[in-house]
Every structure is written in C-alpha cells, then in structure tokens.
Design a protein around this motif. Sequence first.
Motif, PDB file in Angstrom:
ATOM      1  N   LEU A 109      -7.472   0.153   1.229  1.00  0.00           N
ATOM      2  CA  LEU A 109      -7.236  -0.273   2.620  1.00  0.00           C
ATOM      3  C   LEU A 109      -7.810   0.761   3.591  1.00  0.00           C
ATOM      4  CD1 LEU A 109      -5.903  -2.341   4.548  1.00  0.00           C
ATOM      5  CD2 LEU A 109      -3.868  -0.884   4.520  1.00  0.00           C
ATOM      6  N   ASN A 110      -7.559   2.048   3.304  1.00  0.00           N
ATOM      7  CA  ASN A 110      -8.095   3.104   4.177  1.00  0.00           C
ATOM      8  C   ASN A 110      -9.616   3.000   4.281  1.00  0.00           C
ATOM      9  OD1 ASN A 110      -5.531   4.066   4.447  1.00  0.00           O
ATOM     10  ND2 ASN A 110      -5.789   5.876   3.159  1.00  0.00           N
ATOM     11  N   GLY A 111     -10.260   2.723   3.138  1.00  0.00           N
ATOM     12  CA  GLY A 111     -11.723   2.635   3.106  1.00  0.00           C
ATOM     13  C   GLY A 111     -12.243   1.497   3.980  1.00  0.00           C
ATOM     14  N   ILE A 166       0.809  -1.238   0.000  1.00  0.00           N
ATOM     15  CA  ILE A 166       0.000   0.000   0.000  1.00  0.00           C
ATOM     16  C   ILE A 166       0.837   1.282   0.000  1.00  0.00           C
ATOM     17  CG2 ILE A 166      -2.004  -1.170   1.033  1.00  0.00           C
ATOM     18  CD1 ILE A 166      -0.676   1.400   3.212  1.00  0.00           C
ATOM     19  N   PHE A 167       2.078   1.215   0.475  1.00  0.00           N
ATOM     20  CA  PHE A 167       2.882   2.448   0.446  1.00  0.00           C
ATOM     21  C   PHE A 167       3.465   2.723  -0.944  1.00  0.00           C
ATOM     22  CE2 PHE A 167       3.148   1.659   5.153  1.00  0.00           C
ATOM     23  CZ  PHE A 167       2.412   2.779   5.513  1.00  0.00           C
ATOM     24  N   HIS A 168       3.241   1.769  -1.877  1.00  0.00           N
ATOM     25  CA  HIS A 168       3.720   1.994  -3.249  1.00  0.00           C
ATOM     26  C   HIS A 168       2.579   2.095  -4.243  1.00  0.00           C
ATOM     27  CE1 HIS A 168       7.468   0.518  -1.392  1.00  0.00           C
ATOM     28  NE2 HIS A 168       7.999   1.389  -2.217  1.00  0.00           N
ATOM     29  N   SER A 180       3.409   9.175   1.172  1.00  0.00           N
ATOM     30  CA  SER A 180       1.999   8.757   1.198  1.00  0.00           C
ATOM     31  C   SER A 180       1.181   9.645   2.148  1.00  0.00           C
ATOM     32  CB  SER A 180       1.884   7.289   1.613  1.00  0.00           C
ATOM     33  OG  SER A 180       2.184   7.152   2.982  1.00  0.00           O
ATOM     34  N   GLN A 181       1.846  10.634   2.746  1.00  0.00           N
ATOM     35  CA  GLN A 181       1.151  11.539   3.673  1.00  0.00           C
ATOM     36  C   GLN A 181       1.288  12.990   3.186  1.00  0.00           C
ATOM     37  OE1 GLN A 181       3.051  10.677   7.473  1.00  0.00           O
ATOM     38  NE2 GLN A 181       1.939   8.746   7.641  1.00  0.00           N
ATOM     39  N   MET A 182       0.409  13.843   3.714  1.00  0.00           N
ATOM     40  CA  MET A 182       0.517  15.277   3.408  1.00  0.00           C
ATOM     41  C   MET A 182       1.885  15.760   3.934  1.00  0.00           C
ATOM     42  SD  MET A 182      -1.824  18.394   4.923  1.00  0.00           S
ATOM     43  CE  MET A 182      -3.391  17.686   4.537  1.00  0.00           C
ATOM     44  N   VAL A 223     -10.323   0.146   6.724  1.00  0.00           N
ATOM     45  CA  VAL A 223      -9.873   0.243   8.126  1.00  0.00           C
ATOM     46  C   VAL A 223     -10.359   1.519   8.833  1.00  0.00           C
ATOM     47  CG1 VAL A 223      -7.855   0.180   9.647  1.00  0.00           C
ATOM     48  CG2 VAL A 223      -7.814  -1.101   7.512  1.00  0.00           C
ATOM     49  N   HIS A 224     -10.350   2.657   8.121  1.00  0.00           N
ATOM     50  CA  HIS A 224     -10.616   3.921   8.812  1.00  0.00           C
ATOM     51  C   HIS A 224     -12.000   4.010   9.490  1.00  0.00           C
ATOM     52  CE1 HIS A 224      -7.107   6.219   6.700  1.00  0.00           C
ATOM     53  NE2 HIS A 224      -6.726   5.211   7.435  1.00  0.00           N
ATOM     54  N   PRO A 225     -13.078   3.522   8.842  1.00  0.00           N
ATOM     55  CA  PRO A 225     -14.375   3.605   9.548  1.00  0.00           C
ATOM     56  C   PRO A 225     -14.361   2.825  10.867  1.00  0.00           C
ATOM     57  CG  PRO A 225     -14.702   3.083   7.222  1.00  0.00           C
ATOM     58  CD  PRO A 225     -13.238   3.006   7.465  1.00  0.00           C
TER      59      PRO A 225
HETATM   60  C1  LIG Z   1      -0.032  -0.659   6.200  1.00  0.00           C
HETATM   61  C2  LIG Z   1       0.082  -1.251   7.584  1.00  0.00           C
HETATM   62  C3  LIG Z   1      -0.359  -2.717   7.594  1.00  0.00           C
HETATM   63  C4  LIG Z   1       1.578  -1.189   7.994  1.00  0.00           C
HETATM   64  O1  LIG Z   1       1.719  -1.627   9.312  1.00  0.00           O
HETATM   65  P1  LIG Z   1       3.015  -1.261  10.194  1.00  0.00           P
HETATM   66  O2  LIG Z   1       2.912  -2.089  11.440  1.00  0.00           O
HETATM   67  O3  LIG Z   1       4.238  -1.423   9.346  1.00  0.00           O
HETATM   68  O4  LIG Z   1       2.920   0.277  10.521  1.00  0.00           O
HETATM   69  P2  LIG Z   1       1.969   1.039  11.605  1.00  0.00           P
HETATM   70  O5  LIG Z   1       0.577   0.542  11.504  1.00  0.00           O
HETATM   71  O6  LIG Z   1       2.628   0.987  12.941  1.00  0.00           O
HETATM   72  O7  LIG Z   1       1.957   2.529  11.035  1.00  0.00           O
HETATM   73  C5  LIG Z   1       3.110   3.343  11.120  1.00  0.00           C
HETATM   74  C6  LIG Z   1       2.837   4.681  10.522  1.00  0.00           C
HETATM   75  O8  LIG Z   1       2.633   4.550   9.122  1.00  0.00           O
HETATM   76  C7  LIG Z   1       1.791   5.598   8.677  1.00  0.00           C
HETATM   77  N1  LIG Z   1       0.626   5.005   7.970  1.00  0.00           N
HETATM   78  C8  LIG Z   1      -0.031   3.853   8.254  1.00  0.00           C
HETATM   79  N2  LIG Z   1      -1.041   3.662   7.399  1.00  0.00           N
HETATM   80  C9  LIG Z   1      -1.033   4.696   6.545  1.00  0.00           C
HETATM   81  C10 LIG Z   1      -1.839   5.063   5.434  1.00  0.00           C
HETATM   82  N3  LIG Z   1      -2.859   4.302   5.050  1.00  0.00           N
HETATM   83  N4  LIG Z   1      -1.526   6.207   4.779  1.00  0.00           N
HETATM   84  C11 LIG Z   1      -0.488   6.982   5.158  1.00  0.00           C
HETATM   85  N5  LIG Z   1       0.308   6.690   6.214  1.00  0.00           N
HETATM   86  C12 LIG Z   1       0.037   5.567   6.893  1.00  0.00           C
HETATM   87  C13 LIG Z   1       1.341   6.351   9.938  1.00  0.00           C
HETATM   88  O9  LIG Z   1       2.159   7.477  10.131  1.00  0.00           O
HETATM   89  C14 LIG Z   1       1.594   5.362  11.043  1.00  0.00           C
HETATM   90  O10 LIG Z   1       1.842   6.003  12.287  1.00  0.00           O
HETATM   91  C15 LIG Z   1      -0.772  -0.460   8.619  1.00  0.00           C
HETATM   92  O11 LIG Z   1      -0.180   0.782   8.837  1.00  0.00           O
HETATM   93  C16 LIG Z   1      -2.219  -0.266   8.212  1.00  0.00           C
HETATM   94  O12 LIG Z   1      -3.024  -1.171   8.350  1.00  0.00           O
HETATM   95  N6  LIG Z   1      -2.570   0.958   7.722  1.00  0.00           N
HETATM   96  C17 LIG Z   1      -3.923   1.289   7.375  1.00  0.00           C
HETATM   97  C18 LIG Z   1      -4.627   1.926   8.534  1.00  0.00           C
HETATM   98  C19 LIG Z   1      -4.127   3.315   8.800  1.00  0.00           C
HETATM   99  O13 LIG Z   1      -4.343   4.242   8.011  1.00  0.00           O
HETATM  100  N7  LIG Z   1      -3.453   3.491   9.941  1.00  0.00           N
HETATM  101  C20 LIG Z   1      -2.929   4.791  10.308  1.00  0.00           C
HETATM  102  C21 LIG Z   1      -3.752   5.566  11.262  1.00  0.00           C
HETATM  103  S1  LIG Z   1      -5.442   5.215  11.402  1.00  0.00           S
END
Ligand SMILES: CC(C)(COP(=O)(O)OP(=O)(O)OC[C@H]1O[C@@H](n2cnc3c(N)ncnc32)[C@H](O)[C@@H]1O)[C@@H](O)C(=O)NCCC(=O)NCCS
Length: 206
Positions: free
Chosen positions: A84-86, A74-76, A161-163, A88-90
């Motif tokens: 994924l956001n759609g 998802i980071f690429h 992937s973030q602002m 997990v976030h709700p």
């Molecule tokens: C992609 C996943 C599996 C990676 O897990 P991992 O254990 O490596 O990282 P972790 O969850 O500890 O997140 C670390 C940091 O990554 C960044 N991050 C995580 N998800 C996202 C996202 N969807 N978009 C941008 N940045 C993100 C945040 O700054 C977060 O603090 C996980 O982050 C995930 O399920 N993300 C989707 C949910 C989400 O957006 N979480 C962030 C806050 S609600």
Amino acid sequence: MTLIIGLTGGIASGKSTVSTMLKEMDIQVIDADIEARLAVQKGEQAYKKIIAEFGEDILMDNGEIDRKKLGAIIFHDEDKRQTLNGIVHPEVRKRMMTKIEEAKKNQEEIIVLDIPLLFESKLTYLVDKTILVYVDLETQLKRLMARNQLTVEEAKARINSQMPLVDKIRLADAVIDNNGSIDYTRKQLLQVLSEWGFNKANLRRE
Ligand SMILES: CC(C)(COP(=O)(O)OP(=O)(O)OC[C@H]1O[C@@H](n2cnc3c(N)ncnc32)[C@H](O)[C@@H]1O)[C@@H](O)C(=O)NCCC(=O)NCCS
Ligand SMILES: Nc1ncnc2c1ncn2[C@@H]1O[C@H](COP(=O)(O)OP(=O)(O)OP(=O)(O)O)[C@@H](O)[C@H]1O
C-alpha cells in the motif's frame, strides 16, 4: 527564504493538536494524511492500483475505499502495508511538492509539513528542520484507543507499524513533550519557534 519545518510524531501523539496551534498563528500546514486521503479517492491512479492489489472487497457501497477494512488488513500485515505504501506514498510526495512550490512562490516565512512517517519514509530531505511531538507509550496507547475506539490489540498493531517514538527523539531537531497539558505543549512550541528566530509578532500576517 521559506523555512520548511517537518512536523512528525507517531499515531495519536498530538501532531494535529500542534498543527492546529500553528494554523492559529497563520502558518500554512501541509498535511500528509489529508493528501493521502485525496490520492486514493475514486478514479485516482492510486485508487485503481489499490483495487488491483487488494480486490473489490475493500470498497464501500458508494465505490470509495473502506478505510476501516483496508486499515484492518495493512496494520496486521507488513508485506501488504509495504504494498500500500508503494502505491500511495509517491502520490502523496507529488502532491506535497506541488504545495511546497506554491507556498514558496507566495514567499511564506514558514511552512510546516505534517508527516507521520517522516523518518520511516526518509523524507527529511524535504525539510530544513524537524519537530517531534512526543508522548510516552502508555499515553499514546490510551489516547489512540479513546480517539479511534480501538481495542488494545488494534491500537498496539497501529503503534507497532511505526518506528518507536523513543527512537525518533535522536533524529529530531526539536522535541515537544505532549504528555502534559495542551498549554504546556503550546509553550514548548512557541519556545522552539522563538529559538529558530520566530516570535508571535513576526509570525502573524496583518
Ligand atoms: C490504512 C488507511 C486506509 C487507514 O485509514 P484511516 O482513515 O483509518 O487512518 P488515517 O489515514 O487517518 O491515518 C491515521 C494514522 O495512521 C498512521 N498510518 C497510516 N498509514 C500508515 C502506514 N502505512 N504505516 C504506518 N502508519 C500509518 C499514521 O500515523 C496516520 O496519521 C490509511 O491510513 C492509508 O491509506 N494509509 C496509507 C498511506 C499512508 O501511509 N498514510 C500516512 C501518511 S502519508
Ligand atoms: N496534551 C494533550 N492532553 C490531552 N489529550 C490530548 C493532548 N494532545 C492530544 N490529545 C488528544 O489525543 C488524541 C491524539 O491527538 P492528535 O489527533 O493531535 O494526534 P495525531 O498525532 O495528529 O494523530 P494521528 O497521526 O493518528 O492522526 C486526540 O484525541 C487529542 O484530542
């Protein structure tokens, strides 16, 4: 009245470092990353939806989601990240709302919501005030690579992937510069809380 503070920043900007300081002051912190982890555990609704979208390849032998694998996807890939956001976030929002209600019932003076994507996900309606933990890009990259043992490319993909943190400055009520020492960060945090009417004495519950 409970003051609800949104604590935000970017990946590896120092939110957990600041939230540890807040917890040491006996302030309740609700952490979106923790709620997001709980929401995708085996058997949860979001878990099932993630497997339906991403396939069983992203599972570990014990059936839990392999976070490293899912992160690498998802980071690429912006579309997959939005998918994924759609999912997990709700769930994260629901879990946080429940905790906010509990804290209000307990008549907490302050609660802090640690939400990395507070501005990106337009969640400021949940909070009264916002604090941004800021670092410059070079420091962010260096700390992220060291903490998560990532290559430059992997770390940049996560940051991108973030602002941009610099764009979050104008959106926040208060900014804590975390480029310096931990002590300097603590001083700024205490200063912000004192400007909002809280000092060490009235923060600590006896
Ligand atoms: C992609 C996943 C599996 C990676 O897990 P991992 O254990 O490596 O990282 P972790 O969850 O500890 O997140 C670390 C940091 O990554 C960044 N991050 C995580 N998800 C996202 C996202 N969807 N978009 C941008 N940045 C993100 C945040 O700054 C977060 O603090 C996980 O982050 C995930 O399920 N993300 C989707 C949910 C989400 O957006 N979480 C962030 C806050 S609600
Ligand atoms: N002022 C500081 N000086 C030196 N190192 C620091 C400082 N603040 C934080 N760090 C280190 O930088 C890394 C990132 O900090 P932290 O884990 O608090 O960030 P975060 O914003 O919570 O990250 P994420 O959202 O990615 O979980 C950690 O390894 C932490 O120990």
